[in-house]
Structure formats: structure tokens, C-alpha cells
Design an enzyme around this catalytic site. Structure first.
Site, PDB file in Angstrom:
ATOM      1  N   TYR A 170       0.849  -1.193   0.000  1.00  0.00           N
ATOM      2  CA  TYR A 170       0.000   0.000   0.000  1.00  0.00           C
ATOM      3  C   TYR A 170       0.892   1.254   0.000  1.00  0.00           C
ATOM      4  O   TYR A 170       2.127   1.151   0.112  1.00  0.00           O
ATOM      5  CB  TYR A 170      -0.928  -0.001   1.220  1.00  0.00           C
ATOM      6  CG  TYR A 170      -1.933  -1.142   1.208  1.00  0.00           C
ATOM      7  CD1 TYR A 170      -2.689  -1.405   0.063  1.00  0.00           C
ATOM      8  CD2 TYR A 170      -2.121  -1.952   2.320  1.00  0.00           C
ATOM      9  CE1 TYR A 170      -3.607  -2.445   0.043  1.00  0.00           C
ATOM     10  CE2 TYR A 170      -3.039  -2.990   2.306  1.00  0.00           C
ATOM     11  CZ  TYR A 170      -3.782  -3.236   1.166  1.00  0.00           C
ATOM     12  OH  TYR A 170      -4.685  -4.263   1.139  1.00  0.00           O
ATOM     13  N   ARG A 218       2.039  -0.030  11.277  1.00  0.00           N
ATOM     14  CA  ARG A 218       2.181  -1.430  10.833  1.00  0.00           C
ATOM     15  C   ARG A 218       3.299  -1.497   9.798  1.00  0.00           C
ATOM     16  O   ARG A 218       3.206  -0.892   8.721  1.00  0.00           O
ATOM     17  CB  ARG A 218       0.847  -1.940  10.269  1.00  0.00           C
ATOM     18  CG  ARG A 218       0.868  -3.448  10.121  1.00  0.00           C
ATOM     19  CD  ARG A 218      -0.427  -4.114  10.488  1.00  0.00           C
ATOM     20  NE  ARG A 218      -0.187  -5.518  10.793  1.00  0.00           N
ATOM     21  CZ  ARG A 218      -0.936  -6.518  10.380  1.00  0.00           C
ATOM     22  NH1 ARG A 218      -2.013  -6.290   9.661  1.00  0.00           N
ATOM     23  NH2 ARG A 218      -0.646  -7.755  10.698  1.00  0.00           N
ATOM     24  N   GLU A 257       1.557  -9.052  -3.094  1.00  0.00           N
ATOM     25  CA  GLU A 257       1.997  -9.695  -4.341  1.00  0.00           C
ATOM     26  C   GLU A 257       3.020 -10.804  -4.103  1.00  0.00           C
ATOM     27  O   GLU A 257       3.446 -11.469  -5.050  1.00  0.00           O
ATOM     28  CB  GLU A 257       2.582  -8.633  -5.285  1.00  0.00           C
ATOM     29  CG  GLU A 257       3.845  -7.973  -4.763  1.00  0.00           C
ATOM     30  CD  GLU A 257       4.289  -6.810  -5.652  1.00  0.00           C
ATOM     31  OE1 GLU A 257       3.596  -5.779  -5.649  1.00  0.00           O
ATOM     32  OE2 GLU A 257       5.297  -6.956  -6.351  1.00  0.00           O
ATOM     33  N   ARG A 568     -12.039 -32.665 -16.899  1.00  0.00           N
ATOM     34  CA  ARG A 568     -12.636 -32.587 -18.229  1.00  0.00           C
ATOM     35  C   ARG A 568     -12.716 -31.149 -18.723  1.00  0.00           C
ATOM     36  O   ARG A 568     -12.565 -30.874 -19.902  1.00  0.00           O
ATOM     37  CB  ARG A 568     -14.039 -33.213 -18.203  1.00  0.00           C
ATOM     38  CG  ARG A 568     -14.011 -34.701 -17.845  1.00  0.00           C
ATOM     39  CD  ARG A 568     -15.409 -35.251 -17.669  1.00  0.00           C
ATOM     40  NE  ARG A 568     -16.189 -34.426 -16.749  1.00  0.00           N
ATOM     41  CZ  ARG A 568     -17.481 -34.603 -16.498  1.00  0.00           C
ATOM     42  NH1 ARG A 568     -18.149 -35.561 -17.106  1.00  0.00           N
ATOM     43  NH2 ARG A 568     -18.113 -33.827 -15.650  1.00  0.00           N
ATOM     44  N   TRP A 583      -3.775 -20.663  -5.168  1.00  0.00           N
ATOM     45  CA  TRP A 583      -2.412 -20.580  -5.717  1.00  0.00           C
ATOM     46  C   TRP A 583      -1.420 -21.365  -4.866  1.00  0.00           C
ATOM     47  O   TRP A 583      -0.483 -21.961  -5.394  1.00  0.00           O
ATOM     48  CB  TRP A 583      -1.977 -19.118  -5.869  1.00  0.00           C
ATOM     49  CG  TRP A 583      -1.910 -18.330  -4.578  1.00  0.00           C
ATOM     50  CD1 TRP A 583      -2.948 -17.672  -3.973  1.00  0.00           C
ATOM     51  CD2 TRP A 583      -0.772 -18.125  -3.735  1.00  0.00           C
ATOM     52  NE1 TRP A 583      -2.523 -17.071  -2.812  1.00  0.00           N
ATOM     53  CE2 TRP A 583      -1.185 -17.324  -2.643  1.00  0.00           C
ATOM     54  CE3 TRP A 583       0.556 -18.524  -3.789  1.00  0.00           C
ATOM     55  CZ2 TRP A 583      -0.330 -16.933  -1.615  1.00  0.00           C
ATOM     56  CZ3 TRP A 583       1.425 -18.123  -2.765  1.00  0.00           C
ATOM     57  CH2 TRP A 583       0.975 -17.346  -1.700  1.00  0.00           C
TER      58      TRP A 583
HETATM   59  P1  NAP Z   1     -15.806 -30.518  -6.957  1.00  0.00           P
HETATM   60  O1  NAP Z   1     -14.991 -29.371  -6.496  1.00  0.00           O
HETATM   61  O2  NAP Z   1     -17.148 -30.276  -7.487  1.00  0.00           O
HETATM   62  O3  NAP Z   1     -14.918 -31.284  -8.012  1.00  0.00           O
HETATM   63  C1  NAP Z   1     -15.342 -32.412  -8.680  1.00  0.00           C
HETATM   64  C2  NAP Z   1     -14.391 -32.743  -9.818  1.00  0.00           C
HETATM   65  O4  NAP Z   1     -14.870 -33.847 -10.497  1.00  0.00           O
HETATM   66  C3  NAP Z   1     -14.222 -31.638 -10.813  1.00  0.00           C
HETATM   67  O5  NAP Z   1     -12.855 -31.570 -11.196  1.00  0.00           O
HETATM   68  C4  NAP Z   1     -15.075 -32.071 -12.000  1.00  0.00           C
HETATM   69  O6  NAP Z   1     -14.440 -31.471 -13.067  1.00  0.00           O
HETATM   70  C5  NAP Z   1     -15.057 -33.584 -11.890  1.00  0.00           C
HETATM   71  N1  NAP Z   1     -16.313 -34.233 -12.290  1.00  0.00           N
HETATM   72  C6  NAP Z   1     -17.581 -33.851 -12.036  1.00  0.00           C
HETATM   73  N2  NAP Z   1     -18.460 -34.729 -12.571  1.00  0.00           N
HETATM   74  C7  NAP Z   1     -17.736 -35.692 -13.154  1.00  0.00           C
HETATM   75  C8  NAP Z   1     -18.074 -36.893 -13.873  1.00  0.00           C
HETATM   76  N3  NAP Z   1     -19.318 -37.241 -14.069  1.00  0.00           N
HETATM   77  N4  NAP Z   1     -17.062 -37.631 -14.365  1.00  0.00           N
HETATM   78  C9  NAP Z   1     -15.783 -37.284 -14.154  1.00  0.00           C
HETATM   79  N5  NAP Z   1     -15.407 -36.171 -13.488  1.00  0.00           N
HETATM   80  C10 NAP Z   1     -16.375 -35.393 -12.993  1.00  0.00           C
HETATM   81  O7  NAP Z   1     -16.006 -31.550  -5.781  1.00  0.00           O
HETATM   82  P2  NAP Z   1     -14.998 -32.269  -4.803  1.00  0.00           P
HETATM   83  O8  NAP Z   1     -13.584 -32.166  -5.232  1.00  0.00           O
HETATM   84  O9  NAP Z   1     -15.595 -33.620  -4.659  1.00  0.00           O
HETATM   85  O10 NAP Z   1     -15.160 -31.494  -3.463  1.00  0.00           O
HETATM   86  C11 NAP Z   1     -16.416 -31.479  -2.782  1.00  0.00           C
HETATM   87  C12 NAP Z   1     -16.563 -30.177  -2.093  1.00  0.00           C
HETATM   88  O11 NAP Z   1     -15.668 -30.109  -0.990  1.00  0.00           O
HETATM   89  C13 NAP Z   1     -16.228 -29.060  -3.029  1.00  0.00           C
HETATM   90  O12 NAP Z   1     -17.378 -28.336  -3.372  1.00  0.00           O
HETATM   91  C14 NAP Z   1     -15.238 -28.230  -2.311  1.00  0.00           C
HETATM   92  O13 NAP Z   1     -15.684 -26.894  -2.180  1.00  0.00           O
HETATM   93  C15 NAP Z   1     -15.112 -28.837  -0.939  1.00  0.00           C
HETATM   94  N6  NAP Z   1     -13.687 -28.881  -0.676  1.00  0.00           N
HETATM   95  C16 NAP Z   1     -13.062 -27.720  -0.465  1.00  0.00           C
HETATM   96  C17 NAP Z   1     -11.718 -27.710  -0.275  1.00  0.00           C
HETATM   97  C18 NAP Z   1     -11.004 -26.419  -0.016  1.00  0.00           C
HETATM   98  O14 NAP Z   1      -9.794 -26.418   0.084  1.00  0.00           O
HETATM   99  N7  NAP Z   1     -11.670 -25.312   0.094  1.00  0.00           N
HETATM  100  C19 NAP Z   1     -11.007 -28.881  -0.295  1.00  0.00           C
HETATM  101  C20 NAP Z   1     -11.681 -30.070  -0.518  1.00  0.00           C
HETATM  102  C21 NAP Z   1     -13.027 -30.044  -0.726  1.00  0.00           C
HETATM  103  P3  NAP Z   1     -14.656 -31.843 -14.609  1.00  0.00           P
HETATM  104  O15 NAP Z   1     -16.125 -32.036 -14.750  1.00  0.00           O
HETATM  105  O16 NAP Z   1     -14.120 -30.710 -15.384  1.00  0.00           O
HETATM  106  O17 NAP Z   1     -13.832 -33.071 -14.809  1.00  0.00           O
END
Ligand code: NAP
Ligand code: FAD
Ligand code: SF4
Length: 677
Positions: A170, A218, A257, A568, A583
């Protein structure tokens, strides 16, 4: 005053001569978004007053700009704005006359989000959208005068002091470094000249507000920039700032940054306080330290080591307004601990949304979400002890309802029991500890290892059944998906099934990234060891080269595996991760050699591996293991049966909607529903 037997330093007052701060616990500055909305000041008054009642010694508000160029929308420069701020200071002092509240003056300089950002030189920051206008001599004098006026207005508004932000990229900090200050007049060139602007600002503010007003500066005690400030330059600046009458120096550890995480959950607790400790030895005024200090024992240890005089806890005060009182009364196990996820606080700020807290949806919503005692007690069953069920049960029981929880698993926590096993997510244990304590405190009946059935629930005659049964992992419709090479993320994380040396991960959402981190990790988690963390992110705390990072190569420990993370979508892999933390995960996996491929089509799985089409090219990933992380589907069978039998049932969390589900949404939804039952 009696010495506290467990936290003797944390609960000792700090005498500034003209005033005393009642303890060493500070609520650090956080932008909440309330400053800019209708009724925002009323909401801010309630939010801060609740923290004052919670025992904190001093509060620093979110940053307020001194003028339009300063940049955040909310500014303080005239009598009308002074009256708005009065709401906040009056509420805090009424809640506890001993609590101090200081306003942070934030001039964003080149990072300001307005039409005409200003800076010492017309140099655009990597993270800014515009090139700033170079200030001329008159422009510099105007900025100083506006900051002085802002401090005087803060004094008129009833604040006990102001904190000036002189770090993070800043305005004030951009005068300090050659990269952003290429002037040749008295405000640039030599380091003496580059220090002139921040020193002059603080000198003139002191002159204008008189001696009996808390002034905090700060400083970036380590800016984490390649070629950033040297340790000697920082000491010289701090001494000059001390000499113009500043009461307290607060330390910051980064410019926005910089490419080093400083507050994400993967950062060890209190990792950076040693930097404050080294600077403190050079100065005579009290110092504040901060970053990942989320529990009272950590705060006391930092103070005991002599790293600082005051400990700043910002996000932990969002997570639990009563943190300080709970520590004082020996109720630490009742603290709702900040897990440093950034999901409802910083991510919201950077997405232009109102701030709240994943573990405490009341944060910044104190006038909207309240848990009033019920006038009509209900007998409620909650099926599922994941974040949604637990939050619902806790709020409903707190309000006086009779609550019974059933979970098929041997422990509460639901998917948090998977999350907590990921290196860098150890804080998730704290949320489970908190809810275990709340179950005991609120007299909630808990049945573990108990799969709830419709018959059982109907027989027990509940007035209401909350179905928080969560999700089942999605199994993609791909030929050969039942091949023995294919395992679910649950089996991979729990270790129920072995993971081979070559791995493909289907799905690159939050869970795909966590699974990759888990299987590529080697040795102790960096989140539990400051030295490992420093090695992995290329920080030299001991020798403090320029910025703390210049010339220091990151060294990561990695498993002997070959991992490919697939999705996908054609968007960059990891784009959907948290705005302020994504990141760090992308860098961490890239440094561990994880390959990331987007735009894939899954064709089939067989003994040869995973058959893919990538941009019209056929490819076979000859892997030992394929881990499915392809999202989730709601688990609703129980709900459907209950509704069919005419039972009053309600869905919450993943069972309600699995798409884009996270714990933030699960806890938020459950808390609002339970507040209204
Ligand atoms: P997600 O974030 O919705 O990711 C699901 C992944 O599966 C995506 O990469 C999706 O991308 C792929 N996918 C979806 N349908 C598919 C299909 N029919 N066939 C093949 N690939 C498919 O869900 P998640 O990783 O299961 O996590 C669940 C929730 O937990 C998330 O909403 C997330 O917010 C939370 N979570 C958060 C954190 C965090 O650090 N904040 C960490 C872990 C979990 P494509 O369709 O492009 O392949
Ligand atoms: P769940 O947590 O799935 O809980 C459902 C519970 O219901 C389970 O305990 C289950 O045993 C029980 N159950 C089901 N049926 C029955 C029955 N018939 N009888 C009794 N009990 C039953 N979210 C974030 O916000 N941030 C993160 O960083 C994050 N990281 C994650 C990392 C991993 C590895 C995983 C797997 C998830 C992560 N999540 C994260 C997602 C988060 O954990 C979920 O969104 C959240 O747990 C959903 O809560 P829920 O209560 O709806 O369901
Ligand atoms: Fe802490 Fe996460 Fe709450 Fe932010 S949202 S205060 S990081 S628990």
C-alpha cells in the site's frame, strides 16, 4: 491485579503511560465489507461490541481510507463520516469501557480500486488493475494532509487511537523500496529519502492529535519479496518511526503480491512471530505480532518467548467472539477455533462479498442471525454428525430444544474426518473437538455407530427429523470403472486400499487437490513444523536476506510417485479453488511434480490403465491406481422414506444439495435453519 495462573502474560495489562490496555489480546484489522453497505455501521457496532464483551483488550477496525484516492469506498474525512464512526466507538465503549478501539487508516496507493490510484512512481503492481498516477510534490503534501485529517477525525469520532498501515504494497510501503519508488526528488533516491514519506506522515499525525492518543504503525517486518527490504533497512525505519512518537509497532509479514503463504491453514501456528522477536530487540516501544495465532496457549507462548508485547488475533475473533473470556475462565475446549481456511473471510473480501466465518456464520451478521431461547421446545433427531448436522444440533440445543444425534460412523465429524488427515489441514481436528465439547455442554444425546432407519426414528416419536446424511461419492459412467485399479478418494485417504507408484486422479476439485497433496507428501506435515515450512517455501528466517526470501530456493519433500491430476473442463486446473489459497495448492503440487491436465475425456479403464482423449489425441495412462474424485451426490434415501411416512423431516448440508457443497455452506444453512426452528 491478580496474575492469571495459566496465561500470566496474556492477561497482564500493558501500560502506555497515558493509558492502559487491559490485556495483551488484540483483535487485528480485517476488512468486513460492512463499511460500505446500508446499515453497515449499525452492524459493525454490534459486531465489535460483541468482541469487546468477549474480553479482547484492543480492537483495530478494518482499513478506512483518508480520501477518495486511498481507495476502498469507506473513508473518513468529514463531520458526517465522524458521526457514523461514533456508532462503533460508543457501542464498544458501552460494552466495556476498558476495551480500546483504534481505527486503521488504509491508503491503498497503487492497489486502490478506483479510477485514479496514486503512487510515488507510475509503476503498476503485478496484482493491480491500473497503472497509478505519479504524485507530484503538491500531491504528496495533499496525501499527508488527508491522512492527518483522517486521524484527527478518528479522534473526534471517539477512537482511542489509529493504526497506520505502512506495509503490504500500500501507499506508505511503496515509497520505501526502489522497485516502486524511482523518484529523484527528496521523496526518492537514497533510503533516507525513501523513508521520508511514512516518517513524515506519522510525525505530523502525532503533532495533530497530541500525546494522549494511541498511534500504531504497521511495518513489513519481512516483506517476502525477491529483492525486498533488508533487515537493516527495516530496523532503521522502525527506529525513526519510534522517534516521531509512535506508541506501538505492529508487524506484517508480506506484501500482497508475494508468493509465500502467510496466513493459510498450511502455515504453522505462530510461524512468523520470530521475525517480530528479532526486531523487538532493537526497539524500546511495545510490538504487536500476528499470523496464525489462533489459540490462547499459542499466544501465551509467543509472549513468553519475548517475540512481542501484544498478540494480534484477527480471524480467530471472527470464529469466536468470546475467545478471550473462554481462555480467562479456563474454557479453552469451548473455543470455536479459526481453521485458517479463508473461505468465508478473505475469499469473500476478494470476491467483493460480505465477510463471515465458515465455523461461525454469525460473524458480521450479529444483528441478523441470533440464537434466541425457544418458547416451544421440540424433540429433534439429527441424522448425521458432519458439519451440517453438528451445527444444527448445537444451535437447536443451545436454544433449548431436546436434540439427539445419530451417526453411523464411530466418531463425529463426517467428511472433516477425511479433511483432517490431509497434510496442512490439521486445524480441522479443532472443529471436531469443539463440537464434541458442545455435545457435552448442551446436553445433546449422541448415538455413534448407529445407522438411523425410518422405523427407528418413527418409533421414537420425534417432532422433527433433520436429515444431514451428507453425500455419496459420484462414480463416473466410464467403461471399466469397477476395475480393481480404481479406488475412491475415501479409500485413498483412509489407506483402506493401497495407492500404487503411478497414479491418475480423476477430478481436480478441492478433493482431487487434497488427495494429490496427501499421496505426494513425505515426512512430517509442514504445517506442524516451522523449519520444514520455511524450507518448502524458500524462507530464511535466521539470516533474513532481502525480503526474507531472496536467493533462497524452496526445497520440498515428495513421495516417490508419479501423479497426474485430470479434469474434463478446459479451464486451468485448480481455477475453482479458493481465491486466496488456490495458488498455494497449485504451487505445492507443481513443486512435488504433479502433472495437471485439463480438457480430457475419460474413455475406459482396463489392465493397460486409463484411456483418455486429450485434444483429439488418444492416450493411455499406464498407471497402477486410478483415484476417483469426481464430485458427489446427495444421500437422501432416508429423507424420502420419512416423507413418505408423513414424518416432519428436513434436509440440510450435502443431503440437501451436493453440487458445490462445502462446509461453509453446510454450517451456514444449518445454523439459519436451527435459529428458526
Ligand atoms: P468438486 O470441487 O465439485 O470437483 C469435482 C471434480 O470432479 C471436478 O474436477 C469435475 O471437473 C469432476 N467431475 C464432475 N463430474 C464428473 C463426472 N461425471 N465424471 C468425471 N469427473 C467429474 O467436488 P470435490 O472435489 O468432490 O469437493 C467437494 C466439495 O468439498 C467441493 O465443493 C469443495 O468446495 C469442498 N472442498 C473444499 C476444499 C477447499 O480447500 N476449500 C477442499 C476439498 C473439498 P470436470 O467435470 O471438469 O472433470
Ligand atoms: P458429511 O460431512 O458427509 O456428514 C454426513 C454424516 O452423515 C456422516 O458422518 C455419515 O456417517 C452420516 N450418515 C449418513 N447416513 C446416515 C444414517 N442413515 N444414519 C446415521 N448417520 C448417517 N469443505 C470445506 O469447506 N473446506 C475444506 O477445506 C474441505 N476440505 C475437504 C477435504 C476432504 C478430503 C473432504 C472429503 C471434504 C472436504 N470438504 C471441505 C467438504 C466438507 O467436508 C463437506 O462439505 C461437509 O463435510 C459436508 O457436511 P455434511 O454434514 O453435509 O455431510
Ligand atoms: Fe478462520 Fe475460516 Fe472463519 Fe476465516 S472463515 S475466520 S479462516 S475459520
Amino acid at each position: 491485579m491478580a496474575v492469571h495462573n495459566k496465561y500470566p502474560i496474556l492477561f497482564s495489562p500493558l501500560d502506555l503511560g497515558f493509558t492502559k490496555i487491559k490485556n495483551r489480546a488484540l483483535m487485528g484489522s480485517m476488512h468486513t465489507g460492512l463499511e460500505e453497505i446500508e446499515n453497515g455501521f449499525e452492524r459493525m457496532a454490534a459486531y465489535f461490541a460483541e468482541r469487546a464483551r468477549g474480553g479482547v483488550g484492543m480492537i483495530i477496525t478494518g482499513g478506512i481510507a483518508p480520501n477518495a484516492e486511498g481507495g476502498m469506498g469507506a473513508k473518513l474525512s468529514n463531520a458526517e463520516e465522524v458521526e457514523q464512526h461514533r456508532l462503533v466507538t460508543d457501542a464498544v465503549h458501552a460494552a466495556d469501557p476498558e476495551t480500546k478501539i483504534c481505527m486503521q487508516i488504509l491508503h491503498m496507493g497503487p492497489l486502490a480500486r478506483n479510477d485514479s490510484p496514486v503512487a510515488p512512481s507510475a509503476i503498476r503492481s503485478r496484482i493491480a488493475s491500473k497503472t497509478p498516477r505519479e504524485l507530484d510534490e503538491a500531491g504528496i503534501e495533499k496525501q499527508i494532509a488527508d491522512m492527518v485529517n483522517c486521524a484527527v477525525c478518528a479522534q473526534k469520532a471517539g477512537y482511542d487511537g489509529v493504526e497506520m498501515i505502512g506495509s503490504a504494497g500500500y501507499l506508505l510501503s511503496t515509497f520505501l523500496v526502489e522497485k516502486t519508488n524511482q523518484r529523484t526528488d527528496k521523496w526518492g533516491g537514497s533510503y533516507e529519502n525513501r523513508m521520508r514519506f511514512p516518517v513524515e506522515v506519522m510525525r505530523r499525525i502525532r503533532e495533530a492529535v497530541g500525546p494522549n492518543f494511541i498511534l500504531i504503525f504497521r511495518i513489513a517486518a519481512m516483506d517476502m519479496l525477491q529483492g525486498g527490504m533488508s533487515r537493516d533497512e527495516i530496523i532503521e525505519l522502525a527506529k525513526k518511526i519510534e522517534n516521531v512518537g509512535v506508541n506501538i509497532i505492529s508487524t506484517h509479514f508480506t506484501w500482497h503480491e508475494a508468493a509465500v503463504p502467510t496466513i493459510a491453514t498450511m502455515v504453522p501456528r505462530a510461524a512468523f512471530t520470530q521475525v517480530t522477536g528479532r526486531l523487538r530487540k532493537e526497539l524500546n516501544i511495545p510490538m504487536i505480532t500476528s499470523n496464525r495465532i489462533n489459540m490462547p496457549e499459542v499466544a501465551e507462548e509467543v509472549l513468553r518467548r519475548g517475540d512481542a508485547d501484544i498478540v494480534s488475533m484477527a480471524r480467530p475473533m471472527l470464529a469466536d467472539a468470546d475467545l478471550v473470556n473462554k481462555a480467562f475462565e479456563g474454557r479453552e475446549d469451548e473455543i470455536n477455533t479459526c481453521i485458517a481456511c479463508n473461505q468465508a473471510c478473505l475469499d469473500h473480501t476478494f470476491n467483493g462479498m460480505e465477510v463471515s466465518c465458515l465455523v461461525n456464520p454469525r460473524a458480521c451478521h450479529e444483528t441478523i442471525l441470533n440464537y434466541e431461547p425457544t418458547e416451544a421446545q421440540k424433540k429433534i433427531a439429527v441424522v448425521g454428525a458432519g458439519p451440517a448436522g453438528l451445527a444444527y444440533a448445537e444451535v437447536a440445543a443451545r436454544r433449548g430444544h431436546s436434540v439427539t444425534i445419530y451417526d453411523a460412523a464411530p466418531e463425529i465429524g463426517g467428511q472433516f474426518n477425511l479433511a483432517k488427515r490431509i497434510p496442512g489441514k490439521e486445524e480441522f481436528y479443532e472443529t471436531i473437538r469443539y463440537f464434541n465439547k458442545m455435545i457435552e455442554k448442551r446436553g445433546i444425546e449422541l448415538h455413534l455407530n448407529t445407522k438411523a432407519t425410518t422405523d427407528m426414528l418413527e418409533r421414537a416419536g420425534y417432532d422433527k427429523v433433520i436429515v444431514a446424511t451428507g453425500i455419496s461419492p459420484r462414480i463416473p459412467d466410464v467403461e471399466g470403472i469397477t476395475h480393481p485399479k480404481v479406488i475412491s478418494y475415501i479409500d485413498a485417504i483412509t489407506g483402506v486400499k493401497p495407492v500404487g507408484k503411478t497414479v491418475a486422479i480423476m477430478g481436480a476439485g478441492g478433493i482431487g487437490f487434497d488427495v494429490a497433496e496427501n499421496i505426494m507428501h513425505a515426512g512430517k506435515s509442514a504445517a506442524l513444523d516451522v523449519d520444514i515450512f520455511a524450507r518448502e517455501w524458500g524462507i530464511d528466517f535466521e539470516n533474513h536476506p532481502r525480503g526474507g526470501v531472496t536467493g533462497v530456493e524452496p526445497v520440498v519433500a515428495r513421495a516417490d510417485r508419479d501423479v497426474t491430476l485430470l479434469q474434463r473442463k478446459t479451464s486451468p486446473v485448480g481455477r475453482g479453488l479458493g481465491k486466496t489459497t488456490g495458488w498455494t495448492h497449485r504451487i505445492s503440487l507443481a513443486r512435488r511434480g504433479v502433472k495437471m491436465i485439463n480438457g480430457v475425456e475419460y474413455l475406459k479403464v482396463d489392465d493397460d490403465g486409463l484411456h483418455l482423449r486429450i485434444s483429439d489425441q488418444y492416450e493411455i495412462l499406464d498407471v497402477d491406481t486410478i483415484i476417483v474424485c469426481a464430485g458427489q451426490l446427495p444421500l437422501r434415501t432416508l429423507y424420502d422414506e420419512l416423507i413418505e411416512r408423513g414424518v416432519d423431516a428436513e434436509l440440510v448440508g450435502g443431503a440437501y444439495e451436493a453440487m458445490e457443497l462445502d462446509a461453509k455452506r453446510a454450517i451456514n444453512q444449518a445454523s439459519y435453519l436451527a435459529a428458526a426452528v
